[in-house]
Design a protein around this motif. Structure first.
Motif, short mmCIF file in Angstrom:
data_model
loop_
_atom_site.label_atom_id
_atom_site.label_comp_id
_atom_site.label_asym_id
_atom_site.label_seq_id
_atom_site.Cartn_x
_atom_site.Cartn_y
_atom_site.Cartn_z
N GLY A 421 -50.42 -33.10 -16.60
CA GLY A 421 -49.72 -33.27 -17.42
C GLY A 421 -48.69 -32.09 -17.59
N ALA A 422 -48.79 -30.99 -16.72
CA ALA A 422 -47.24 -29.94 -16.97
C ALA A 422 -46.94 -29.43 -15.85
N TRP A 424 -46.33 -27.34 -13.77
CA TRP A 424 -47.52 -26.36 -13.13
C TRP A 424 -48.20 -26.32 -12.52
N ARG A 431 -54.99 -26.23 -21.21
CA ARG A 431 -54.03 -25.86 -21.98
C ARG A 431 -54.01 -24.91 -23.62
N CYS B 19 -45.65 -27.01 -22.51
CA CYS B 19 -46.32 -26.50 -21.14
C CYS B 19 -45.86 -24.38 -20.73
N GLU B 52 -52.50 -32.70 -26.03
CA GLU B 52 -51.29 -32.39 -25.07
C GLU B 52 -51.08 -32.44 -24.18
N SER B 53 -49.83 -33.20 -24.66
CA SER B 53 -48.67 -33.53 -22.58
C SER B 53 -47.70 -33.12 -22.15
N CYS B 54 -47.02 -32.75 -21.05
CA CYS B 54 -45.49 -31.69 -21.30
C CYS B 54 -44.73 -33.30 -21.40
N GLN B 71 -45.00 -39.85 -19.88
CA GLN B 71 -45.02 -39.01 -20.66
C GLN B 71 -44.99 -39.44 -22.20
#
Lengths: 438, 261
Positions: A421-422, A424, A431, B19, B52-54, B71
């Motif tokens: 979910g990022a 990187w 998070r 992020c 939370e996610s990108c 997403q």
């Protein structure tokens, strides 16, 4: 009578070729995919009035902007004179609007001042294009035809305006001499400067030259009419619909692909029946743009509207730092490709036979696409609201979703988003960690 | 957020960290500064933390619409689940996606960039600058983030906030709608630059340095990274600081001792 007939034939021929070419361009543009611009009509009219009619973005570069506005005003206003010339030509009259009296004098005088302004502006443009090292006007995008095209138009405009002014100068002399048919009409503040050039001619010489210049002017204008839709100068017409259909949303906003939304909904919906997804005969959706017809008709219209001024490229951070990307070239390549497809379709009786080539790959390279920072500077710079960035991003969609081609680091970024979910490689669980570090 | 909901409370705003703000060490300092400002102004706020996610922005700009929409669907479900109405974020890329691209997919929120929210706090008297602020008279130049400025038309909020510092705000040769990109957008942050004569961030930083600033102010964690790198490249780290507006305000308002959430 003979000259009226000749005029009718020339006018008819020019109109025929013009209308025919417009039909071809229209068909080429409409070979793009659907795009709905039927909303927010009032806002669209206002945008067109401001940006195309009002030239509001031109003066971001003051010299080019002001010169352009002079030529634009000259073009639009001197066309009133064209109306008179056409009526005179068809009916054998001479200066049919002369009955307007004082107002006619004001009109003719203003045409003359504008003609002088147009000559000045064209000379300045010619010098800027050929005599000064202005990067956006001399870069490799323009080598060959595009550069010649620009110069042809500048020279032609000067010739046309000179013919117009000489026509007036000889007409004024004929009027002063009381020659038959030359009723006193008009006011000639600029062409009177040319009068000494012609003052020595006989009456027959004056009449001959006046007619000659009249014909030169009108034939020149009609040739221009036929030439324009083959040239970058077609923007004089397409700038209007193109700005009407401007993007009215935030420049940074990118469309959500509907086809993808449907797929994602199916994936996320546990009760969806995967086998009921699509009727068997439905063509599989194509994601992104690989070739010119995969773009929307609006984007193809943008390609035909582009005047190759290069303001986009000169504002592009990638181009400024020596990368291969030139937003102007994106537009020029798109037009070249859709033209080529149009010609080939014509040769095959309207049928498009794939030629094994595509816009992405044969005209535009991946290196160009990957240099874009999506900063929208090109969109902001365009005086008629073209978006080269839109085409770039649609082509990236094709690269990724159709061909799965991306730089390795971009592939890792995708994987990271998918898994953590990022972008990187940090665990999603970390998070909120910063809250403990304060 | 989950804890507040469990306790039956609803915060006024959700702080969308993003992020970079969550994972990048430099950007985390910006996140903390925003959190301090929110605390000091007694704003009722929450963060999603692990939920939370990108937003999907870099995936979308790189051409991966599928990943972006996956997403988006996930984030919208989370945000709607908590009944979120108002979001603030320190990242212009998140700001743009949340504000302009989620509504069509079912996510409708009022979205503010942190500089817009800070301006609101100052206007409402909830945040006051300490006297003799450390930036009084300092030369500060502001780099417009593309996705806040040109992309969303917000040029004023960051400038009005900087002006509260009593500093000397210097505009760069190219600013507002003509501002030059830092070089990070469109997923460039996550790849090597294409072959060229120089780097976009070096070019932009040199332009900022023409103003001989003491501080280059940013409003985006990615711009911050790019400009910081540009300053290093120009060997000016000892003379010029690169700071987010949130950090400037947190220091000026003397919030350093305010506890974190």
């Amino acid at each position: 009578m003979l000259s009226q007939l000749l005029f009718l034939v020339i006018l008819g021929t020019a109109s025929f070729f013009f209308v025919k070419r417009i039909g071809v361009i229209r068909r080429n543009i409409l070979s793009g995919i659907d795009w709905d611009g039927s909303d927010r009509k009032l806002e669209r009219w206002k945008t067109m009035a401001r940006v195309a009619l009002g030239q509001s973005k031109m003066t971001a570069r003051p010299v080019a902007g002001i010169m352009h506005i002079i030529i634009y005003a000259g073009f639009v206003i001197i066309n009133i004179e064209m109306l008179e010339i056409v009526i005179d030509g068809l009916f054998g009259t001479h200066r049919i609007f002369a009955f307007l009296g004082g107002f006619y004098n004001v009109l003719i005088a203003s045409f003359e001042w504008l003609a002088a302004g147009v000559i000045l502006a064209c000379v300045v443009f010619f010098i800027r294009r050929n005599g000064m090292a202005i990067v956006r006007l001399t870069s490799k995008d323009l080598q060959g035809w595009p550069s010649l095209d620009a110069n042809i138009i500048l020279v032609a405009e000067v010739v046309l305006m000179f013919a117009f002014l000489s026509m007036n100068a000889t007409d004024a002399i004929a009027q002063a001499r009381g020659l038959p048919h030359y009723t006193a009409a008009g006011s000639f503040p600029v062409s009177s400067l040319l009068a000494p050039l012609y003052a020595g001619l006989s009456d027959a010489g004056i009449v001959g030259l006046e007619r000659g210049m009249w014909w030169a002017h009108i034939v020149g204008v009609l040739s221009f009419l036929v030439y324009v839709p083959y040239s970058k100068h077609f923007h004089i017409i397409l700038a209007f619909p193109n700005t009407y259909f401007s993007n009215l949303d935030a420049p940074a906003a990118m469309d959500n692909m509907e086809a993808v939304t449907k797929e994602v909904q199916l994936m996320m919906d546990p009760s969806a029946d995967p086998f009921a997804a699509a009727p068997a005969d439905a063509a599989p959706p194509k994601f992104g743009a690989k070739d010119a017809p995969d773009l929307t008709w609006k984007q193809l219209m943008e390609a035909y509207t582009c005047t190759e001024c290069g303001r986009c490229t000169s504002e592009c951070p990638a181009n400024q730092t020596g990368k291969l990307l030139s937003p102007r070239k994106i537009m020029m390549s798109t037009r070249d490709r859709i033209e080529e497809i149009g010609v080939s379709r014509e040769a095959n009786g309207g049928e498009w036979k794939p030629d094994g080539k595509s816009l992405l790959g044969d005209w535009i390279t991946e290196e160009e696409l990957w240099a874009c920072t999506s900063c929208q500077a090109c969109v902001q710079a365009c005086p008629i609201n073209i978006s080269p960035m839109g085409i770039i991003l649609d082509m990236r969609r094709s690269l990724i979703m159709e061909d799965s081609k991306s730089p390795e680091s971009i592939t890792s970024m995708f994987n990271n988003i998918e898994n953590n979910g990022a972008p990187w490689a940090f665990p999603a669980g970390d998070r909120g960690k910063w809250t403990n570090e304060v | 957020m989950a804890e507040l909901t469990a306790a039956g409370q609803t915060p006024d705003v959700l702080f969308w960290v993003g992020c970079a703000g969550s994972f990048d060490d430099r950007a985390k300092r910006i996140t903390k500064a925003i959190a301090r400002i929110l605390n000091a102004s007694e704003t009722s706020f929450a963060v999603l933390g692990q939920e939370e996610s990108c937003t999907g922005d870099p995936a979308k700009r790189a051409g991966n619409e599928f990943l972006y929409q996956m997403q988006a669907a996930q984030n919208i479900a989370t945000l709607n689940g908590y009944g979120i109405k108002r979001i603030i974020t320190g990242c212009p890329h998140c700001f743009n996606v949340l504000k302009n691209e989620y509504p069509e997919l079912g996510g409708n929120y009022e979205v503010l960039h942190h500089t817009q929210f800070i301006r609101e706090l100052i206007e409402n008297g909830k945040l006051r600058m300490a006297d003799g602020a450390p930036f009084k008279g300092k030369r500060i130049t502001f780099h417009d983030p593309c996705y806040l400025g040109r992309g969303n038309g917000e040029y004023l909020a960051p400038r009005e906030v900087i002006q509260k510092l009593d500093a000397e705000l210097l505009e760069m040769r190219r600013c507002k709608q003509n501002a030059m990109c830092c070089g990070a957008g469109g997923a460039q942050m996550f790849k090597e630059a294409e072959k060229g004569d120089t780097e976009v961030n070096h070019e932009r930083t040199n332009e900022a340095l023409e103003n001989k600033p003491e501080v280059i102010a940013t409003g985006c964690p990615f711009c911050n990274t790019m400009i910081t790198d540009g300053v290093k490249n120009a060997n000016k780290e000892s003379e010029v600081e690169v700071k987010d507006i949130a950090e400037l305000i947190a220091e000026a308002a003397d919030l350093l001792d305010t506890p974190a959430p």
